[in-house]
Scaffold this motif. Structure first.
Motif, PDB file in Angstrom:
ATOM      1  N   ILE A   1      28.968  -1.851 -39.582  1.00 35.96           N
ATOM      2  CA  ILE A   1      30.119  -2.186 -38.755  1.00 35.96           C
ATOM      3  C   ILE A   1      31.378  -1.719 -39.462  1.00 35.96           C
ATOM      4  N   ALA A   2      32.241  -1.027 -38.720  1.00 34.14           N
ATOM      5  CA  ALA A   2      33.488  -0.510 -39.275  1.00 34.14           C
ATOM      6  C   ALA A   2      34.673  -1.134 -38.556  1.00 34.14           C
ATOM      7  N   VAL A   3      35.810  -1.104 -39.222  1.00 33.98           N
ATOM      8  CA  VAL A   3      37.060  -1.521 -38.598  1.00 33.98           C
ATOM      9  C   VAL A   3      38.125  -0.497 -38.977  1.00 33.98           C
ATOM     10  N   MET A   4      38.873  -0.022 -37.964  1.00 33.20           N
ATOM     11  CA  MET A   4      39.872   1.022 -38.179  1.00 33.20           C
ATOM     12  C   MET A   4      41.238   0.539 -37.695  1.00 33.20           C
ATOM     13  N   GLY A   5      42.271   0.990 -38.393  1.00 37.09           N
ATOM     14  CA  GLY A   5      43.629   0.661 -37.996  1.00 37.09           C
ATOM     15  C   GLY A   5      44.544   0.688 -39.202  1.00 37.09           C
ATOM     16  N   ASP A   6      45.741   0.164 -39.024  1.00 39.32           N
ATOM     17  CA  ASP A   6      46.665   0.132 -40.155  1.00 39.32           C
ATOM     18  C   ASP A   6      46.165  -0.853 -41.210  1.00 39.32           C
ATOM     19  N   ARG A   7      46.478  -0.573 -42.436  1.00 42.44           N
ATOM     20  CA  ARG A   7      45.965  -1.312 -43.590  1.00 42.44           C
ATOM     21  C   ARG A   7      46.172  -2.824 -43.478  1.00 42.44           C
TER      22      ARG A   7
ATOM     23  N   TYR B   1      35.322  -1.540 -34.666  1.00 44.50           N
ATOM     24  CA  TYR B   1      36.514  -2.254 -34.213  1.00 44.50           C
ATOM     25  C   TYR B   1      37.717  -1.361 -34.493  1.00 44.50           C
ATOM     26  N   ILE B   2      38.611  -1.231 -33.513  1.00 38.16           N
ATOM     27  CA  ILE B   2      39.803  -0.405 -33.674  1.00 38.16           C
ATOM     28  C   ILE B   2      41.000  -1.204 -33.173  1.00 38.16           C
ATOM     29  N   THR B   3      42.075  -1.185 -33.942  1.00 36.03           N
ATOM     30  CA  THR B   3      43.272  -1.885 -33.490  1.00 36.03           C
ATOM     31  C   THR B   3      43.759  -1.255 -32.188  1.00 36.03           C
ATOM     32  N   GLU B   4      44.334  -2.083 -31.337  1.00 35.10           N
ATOM     33  CA  GLU B   4      44.802  -1.605 -30.038  1.00 35.10           C
ATOM     34  C   GLU B   4      45.822  -0.480 -30.179  1.00 35.10           C
ATOM     35  N   ALA B   5      46.708  -0.586 -31.163  1.00 36.22           N
ATOM     36  CA  ALA B   5      47.738   0.430 -31.353  1.00 36.22           C
ATOM     37  C   ALA B   5      47.117   1.788 -31.682  1.00 36.22           C
ATOM     38  N   LEU B   6      46.132   1.801 -32.566  1.00 38.68           N
ATOM     39  CA  LEU B   6      45.478   3.060 -32.924  1.00 38.68           C
ATOM     40  C   LEU B   6      44.637   3.576 -31.761  1.00 38.68           C
ATOM     41  N   ALA B   7      43.950   2.682 -31.083  1.00 36.37           N
ATOM     42  CA  ALA B   7      43.103   3.087 -29.953  1.00 36.37           C
ATOM     43  C   ALA B   7      43.910   3.751 -28.853  1.00 36.37           C
ATOM     44  N   ALA B   8      45.126   3.291 -28.641  1.00 38.25           N
ATOM     45  CA  ALA B   8      45.976   3.885 -27.609  1.00 38.25           C
ATOM     46  C   ALA B   8      46.274   5.352 -27.905  1.00 38.25           C
ATOM     47  N   GLN B   9      46.240   5.719 -29.165  1.00 41.01           N
ATOM     48  CA  GLN B   9      46.537   7.098 -29.569  1.00 41.01           C
ATOM     49  C   GLN B   9      45.318   8.008 -29.525  1.00 41.01           C
ATOM     50  N   ILE B  10      44.119   7.426 -29.460  1.00 40.32           N
ATOM     51  CA  ILE B  10      42.896   8.240 -29.486  1.00 40.32           C
ATOM     52  C   ILE B  10      41.973   7.920 -28.303  1.00 40.32           C
ATOM     53  N   GLU B  11      42.548   7.570 -27.176  1.00 45.66           N
ATOM     54  CA  GLU B  11      41.752   7.187 -26.001  1.00 45.66           C
ATOM     55  C   GLU B  11      40.718   8.227 -25.588  1.00 45.66           C
ATOM     56  N   PRO B  12      41.044   9.527 -25.586  1.00 53.78           N
ATOM     57  CA  PRO B  12      40.015  10.503 -25.181  1.00 53.78           C
ATOM     58  C   PRO B  12      38.760  10.442 -26.071  1.00 53.78           C
ATOM     59  N   GLU B  13      38.944  10.274 -27.355  1.00 53.66           N
ATOM     60  CA  GLU B  13      37.793  10.198 -28.263  1.00 53.66           C
ATOM     61  C   GLU B  13      36.993   8.918 -28.019  1.00 53.66           C
ATOM     62  N   ILE B  14      37.677   7.816 -27.801  1.00 57.22           N
ATOM     63  CA  ILE B  14      36.999   6.540 -27.531  1.00 57.22           C
ATOM     64  C   ILE B  14      36.222   6.629 -26.215  1.00 57.22           C
ATOM     65  N   ASN B  15      36.814   7.242 -25.208  1.00 58.45           N
ATOM     66  CA  ASN B  15      36.162   7.344 -23.900  1.00 58.45           C
ATOM     67  C   ASN B  15      34.865   8.146 -23.950  1.00 58.45           C
ATOM     68  N   ARG B  16      34.728   9.028 -24.924  1.00 63.73           N
ATOM     69  CA  ARG B  16      33.475   9.785 -25.078  1.00 63.73           C
ATOM     70  C   ARG B  16      32.296   8.867 -25.363  1.00 63.73           C
ATOM     71  N   TYR B  17      32.556   7.708 -25.953  1.00 65.94           N
ATOM     72  CA  TYR B  17      31.495   6.783 -26.329  1.00 65.94           C
ATOM     73  C   TYR B  17      31.402   5.582 -25.401  1.00 65.94           C
TER      74      TYR B  17
END
Length: 106
Positions: free
Chosen positions: A4-10, A48-64
């Motif tokens: 399990i990973a979590v991505m976003g600002d530190r 898990y991805i923070t909402e702020a970061l996810a908003a910037q990479i929506e096309p990549e997230i939508n692939r999955y």
């Protein structure tokens, strides 16, 4: 065994390391999009991805979005809740169940 990973600002993600999640502090959208792809291909079942970061990479997230793994779940960051995470859960539940059982149409 899946990971399990979590991505976003530190500041938003490092507390999750104490729960056994692997933190990936990222703020650059290009780097984050590449990291999602790398994690998906490396045996991570949940990202898990923070909402702020996810908003910037929506096309990549939508692939999955339709794939079985990894499950990509949006979480609020330290800057606050945008509501995108709960809307994503609502949409997934509607798709699985066929109706809005969380908000009852609200």
């Amino acid at each position: 065994m899946y990971k399990i990973a979590v991505m976003g600002d530190r500041d938003s993600i490092y507390g999750f390391a104490s729960l056994g999640l692997e933190p990936f502090p990222l703020t650059d959208p290009a780097e984050a999009g590449k990291k999602v792809k790398d994690l998906a291909e490396s045996g991570y079942a949940v990202i898990y991805i923070t909402e702020a970061l996810a908003a910037q990479i929506e096309p990549e997230i939508n692939r999955y979005r339709e794939a079985g793994l990894p499950a990509i779940i949006l979480i609020p960051g330290i800057s606050g809740n945008t509501g995108k995470g709960i809307l994503a859960v609502k949409k997934s539940v509607e798709q699985a169940v066929g109706s809005d059982i969380i908000f009852n149409g609200q």
